[in-house]
Design an enzyme around this catalytic site. Structure first.
Site, short mmCIF file in Angstrom:
data_model
loop_
_atom_site.label_atom_id
_atom_site.label_comp_id
_atom_site.label_asym_id
_atom_site.label_seq_id
_atom_site.Cartn_x
_atom_site.Cartn_y
_atom_site.Cartn_z
N CYS A 54 0.82 -1.22 0.00
CA CYS A 54 0.00 0.00 0.00
C CYS A 54 0.85 1.27 0.00
CB CYS A 54 -1.00 0.00 1.15
SG CYS A 54 -0.29 0.04 2.81
N HIS A 105 -2.54 0.38 6.92
CA HIS A 105 -2.94 0.38 5.52
C HIS A 105 -3.26 1.81 5.10
CE1 HIS A 105 -4.23 -1.31 1.75
NE2 HIS A 105 -5.42 -0.74 1.85
N HIS A 117 -5.88 1.90 -3.73
CA HIS A 117 -4.91 1.31 -2.80
C HIS A 117 -4.44 -0.03 -3.34
CE1 HIS A 117 -7.99 -1.50 -0.82
NE2 HIS A 117 -8.67 -0.81 -1.71
#
Length: 165
Positions: A54, A105, A117
């Site tokens: 990510c 994340h 993402h």
């Protein structure tokens, strides 16, 4: 009358599905950069088009706009300016707690309640902030790019093409 209605329905369906492959309503520089890597597989520690995690995905996108960011999502969440969820604009970073121990994340807000993402299950993809998984795990957002740099990032591709002609 029936033929006319069928033609209108067919035209509407064609218009609806013609843009289905594109995650964005307009074609900004940011949108194009993200669209080029949608579908790239997830790779832990990945920072290239061969595979992204990510934060590697975020760094890759922002590097295209000459904006340097820290390597991890946890450290990326400490730069820029905090933004309230209701004030998000395309290009803002959104952060999540997916492991129960803090920010783990991150993604790039692209507008209309969506973010891009690199997820461990789907690779680079588009998700909604309102999806129950992300809604429960949302932590914060940061604005990294402002001023002229932001204007360049969200500039409409067709406008920039016209200016170059």
């Amino acid at each position: 009358m029936l033929k006319k209605r069928a033609a209108v329905l067919l035209l509407g369906a064609t218009m609806l599905f013609a843009g289905a492959g594109n995650a964005f309503a307009n074609e900004s520089e940011l949108n194009e950069t993200v669209n080029e890597v949608v579908g790239t597989p997830y790779k832990w520690g990945g920072t290239t088009v061969q595979g992204f995690d990510c934060s590697g995905f975020i760094r890759y996108v922002f590097n295209q706009f000459e904006t340097k960011l820290p390597r991890t999502s946890r450290s990326q969440a400490k730069v820029g300016m905090k933004v309230e969820k209701e004030e998000l604009r395309p290009g803002d970073l959104v952060f999540f707690n997916t492991n129960g121990i803090g920010i783990s994340h991150a993604g790039i807000y692209i507008g209309e309640g969506k973010f891009a993402h690199s997820s461990s299950s789907k690779g680079v993809s588009i998700s909604k902030l309102s999806d129950s998984y992300y809604k429960k795990r949302y932590v914060t957002a940061r604005r990294i790019v402002t001023g002229e740099h932001y204007a360049a990032m969200i500039e409409d591709i067709h406008e920039s093409d016209d200016a170059r002609a």
